[in-house]
Design a protein around this motif. Sequence first.
Motif, PDB file in Angstrom:
ATOM      1  N   GLU A   1       0.832  -1.204   0.000  1.00  0.00           N
ATOM      2  CA  GLU A   1       0.000   0.000   0.000  1.00  0.00           C
ATOM      3  C   GLU A   1       0.863   1.250   0.000  1.00  0.00           C
ATOM      4  OE1 GLU A   1      -3.327  -0.033  -0.327  1.00  0.00           O
ATOM      5  OE2 GLU A   1      -3.262  -2.218  -0.386  1.00  0.00           O
ATOM      6  N   ARG A   2       1.930   1.244  -0.773  1.00  0.00           N
ATOM      7  CA  ARG A   2       2.887   2.354  -0.851  1.00  0.00           C
ATOM      8  C   ARG A   2       2.457   3.345  -1.917  1.00  0.00           C
ATOM      9  NH1 ARG A   2       5.941  -0.051   2.443  1.00  0.00           N
ATOM     10  NH2 ARG A   2       6.969   1.779   3.150  1.00  0.00           N
ATOM     11  N   ILE A   3       3.106   4.512  -1.901  1.00  0.00           N
ATOM     12  CA  ILE A   3       2.755   5.542  -2.880  1.00  0.00           C
ATOM     13  C   ILE A   3       3.394   5.280  -4.232  1.00  0.00           C
ATOM     14  CG2 ILE A   3       2.316   7.317  -1.182  1.00  0.00           C
ATOM     15  CD1 ILE A   3       5.054   8.490  -1.766  1.00  0.00           C
ATOM     16  N   GLY A   4       4.248   4.316  -4.332  1.00  0.00           N
ATOM     17  CA  GLY A   4       4.856   4.014  -5.621  1.00  0.00           C
ATOM     18  C   GLY A   4       6.162   3.291  -5.444  1.00  0.00           C
TER      19      GLY A   4
ATOM     20  N   LEU B   1      -1.451   6.910   3.076  1.00  0.00           N
ATOM     21  CA  LEU B   1      -2.071   5.892   2.222  1.00  0.00           C
ATOM     22  C   LEU B   1      -2.122   4.530   2.909  1.00  0.00           C
ATOM     23  CD1 LEU B   1      -0.592   6.827  -1.250  1.00  0.00           C
ATOM     24  CD2 LEU B   1      -2.945   7.074  -0.469  1.00  0.00           C
ATOM     25  N   ARG B   2      -1.012   4.133   3.531  1.00  0.00           N
ATOM     26  CA  ARG B   2      -1.011   2.843   4.228  1.00  0.00           C
ATOM     27  C   ARG B   2      -1.978   2.856   5.398  1.00  0.00           C
ATOM     28  NH1 ARG B   2       4.004   1.722   6.458  1.00  0.00           N
ATOM     29  NH2 ARG B   2       4.666   3.819   6.055  1.00  0.00           N
ATOM     30  N   ASN B   3      -2.016   3.958   6.132  1.00  0.00           N
ATOM     31  CA  ASN B   3      -2.913   4.041   7.283  1.00  0.00           C
ATOM     32  C   ASN B   3      -4.376   4.053   6.863  1.00  0.00           C
ATOM     33  OD1 ASN B   3      -0.723   4.014   8.965  1.00  0.00           O
ATOM     34  ND2 ASN B   3      -0.787   6.187   9.436  1.00  0.00           N
ATOM     35  N   ARG B   4      -4.657   4.652   5.709  1.00  0.00           N
ATOM     36  CA  ARG B   4      -6.038   4.636   5.210  1.00  0.00           C
ATOM     37  C   ARG B   4      -6.463   3.192   4.944  1.00  0.00           C
ATOM     38  NH1 ARG B   4      -7.396   7.411  -0.330  1.00  0.00           N
ATOM     39  NH2 ARG B   4      -5.382   8.171   0.246  1.00  0.00           N
TER      40      ARG B   4
ATOM     41  N   GLY C   1      11.442  15.034   1.967  1.00  0.00           N
ATOM     42  CA  GLY C   1      11.475  13.704   2.574  1.00  0.00           C
ATOM     43  C   GLY C   1      10.351  13.512   3.573  1.00  0.00           C
ATOM     44  N   ALA C   2      10.119  14.527   4.394  1.00  0.00           N
ATOM     45  CA  ALA C   2       9.025  14.455   5.371  1.00  0.00           C
ATOM     46  C   ALA C   2       7.687  14.350   4.658  1.00  0.00           C
ATOM     47  CB  ALA C   2       9.052  15.671   6.285  1.00  0.00           C
ATOM     48  N   SER C   3       7.525  15.102   3.587  1.00  0.00           N
ATOM     49  CA  SER C   3       6.279  15.062   2.822  1.00  0.00           C
ATOM     50  C   SER C   3       6.060  13.685   2.191  1.00  0.00           C
ATOM     51  CB  SER C   3       6.300  16.144   1.752  1.00  0.00           C
ATOM     52  OG  SER C   3       5.122  16.114   0.995  1.00  0.00           O
ATOM     53  N   ALA C   4       7.110  13.129   1.588  1.00  0.00           N
ATOM     54  CA  ALA C   4       6.997  11.799   0.977  1.00  0.00           C
ATOM     55  C   ALA C   4       6.658  10.745   2.025  1.00  0.00           C
ATOM     56  CB  ALA C   4       8.290  11.437   0.254  1.00  0.00           C
ATOM     57  N   LEU C   5       7.310  10.840   3.178  1.00  0.00           N
ATOM     58  CA  LEU C   5       7.042   9.889   4.265  1.00  0.00           C
ATOM     59  C   LEU C   5       5.601  10.007   4.747  1.00  0.00           C
ATOM     60  CD1 LEU C   5       8.020   7.823   6.391  1.00  0.00           C
ATOM     61  CD2 LEU C   5       8.649   9.789   7.813  1.00  0.00           C
ATOM     62  N   HIS C   6       5.133  11.213   4.957  1.00  0.00           N
ATOM     63  CA  HIS C   6       3.769  11.405   5.470  1.00  0.00           C
ATOM     64  C   HIS C   6       2.723  10.990   4.437  1.00  0.00           C
ATOM     65  CE1 HIS C   6       5.753  14.367   8.419  1.00  0.00           C
ATOM     66  NE2 HIS C   6       5.708  13.158   8.928  1.00  0.00           N
ATOM     67  N   ASP C   7       2.986  11.215   3.153  1.00  0.00           N
ATOM     68  CA  ASP C   7       2.073  10.738   2.113  1.00  0.00           C
ATOM     69  C   ASP C   7       2.005   9.217   2.114  1.00  0.00           C
ATOM     70  OD1 ASP C   7       1.559  13.324   1.337  1.00  0.00           O
ATOM     71  OD2 ASP C   7       2.826  13.248  -0.463  1.00  0.00           O
ATOM     72  N   ASP C   8       3.165   8.581   2.241  1.00  0.00           N
ATOM     73  CA  ASP C   8       3.226   7.119   2.282  1.00  0.00           C
ATOM     74  C   ASP C   8       2.444   6.586   3.484  1.00  0.00           C
ATOM     75  OD1 ASP C   8       4.741   4.600   1.197  1.00  0.00           O
ATOM     76  OD2 ASP C   8       5.027   4.567   3.380  1.00  0.00           O
TER      77      ASP C   8
ATOM     78  N   SER D   1      11.117   2.433  -1.467  1.00  0.00           N
ATOM     79  CA  SER D   1      11.110   1.045  -1.005  1.00  0.00           C
ATOM     80  C   SER D   1      10.849   1.024   0.494  1.00  0.00           C
ATOM     81  CB  SER D   1      12.460   0.387  -1.304  1.00  0.00           C
ATOM     82  OG  SER D   1      13.455   0.928  -0.447  1.00  0.00           O
ATOM     83  N   ALA D   2      10.607  -0.154   1.019  1.00  0.00           N
ATOM     84  CA  ALA D   2      10.413  -0.296   2.467  1.00  0.00           C
ATOM     85  C   ALA D   2      11.651   0.202   3.208  1.00  0.00           C
ATOM     86  CB  ALA D   2      10.117  -1.747   2.814  1.00  0.00           C
ATOM     87  N   THR D   3      12.828  -0.087   2.681  1.00  0.00           N
ATOM     88  CA  THR D   3      14.070   0.360   3.301  1.00  0.00           C
ATOM     89  C   THR D   3      14.121   1.883   3.362  1.00  0.00           C
ATOM     90  OG1 THR D   3      15.228  -1.588   2.507  1.00  0.00           O
ATOM     91  CG2 THR D   3      16.592   0.303   3.106  1.00  0.00           C
TER      92      THR D   3
END
Length: 144
Positions: free
Chosen positions: A23-26, A105-108, A95-102, A30-32
């Motif tokens: 359920e990632r943004i793209g 989506l996963r939390n939704r 980076g913070a924005s990408a993390l929070h977007d990710d 990666s998970a890492t």
Amino acid sequence: MTQHEIDALAEDLGVFARRLHSERIGPHLSATHVHALGHLDRHGPMTAKSLAQLERVTPQSVAKAIATLQARGLVTRRSDPSDGRAHLIDLTDAGASALHDDRRLRNRWLTEAIHAECTDAERDLLWIAGRILRRVGNSPLAPP
């Protein structure tokens, strides 16, 4: 727990982790990468060595992830004022924005799945199980 129960639990956790990671943004995060960004978000700037210790991976693995994240503008490196040989890795606004977007989506997905699949009592148990799994996951015990 019996060996059969341990095997089943490990498989169940694997199924859940794979689904959550799907359920990632793209594919660009990666998970890492998400884990590294998450540590920087929670703990602030740190050295690659500290990040490797938190991730329980080799410094070489972290160096690759940092290089990728830096090339994408998600982290920066600066000299560590307490150790001139080391660098501190900082999370950028991007980076913070990408993390929070990710996470969003996963939390939704997770919120919707839990509400669709679980009773109130099961939701309470999941909360408790999460705390236990974090504690077990952070256990310093080495495998036998």
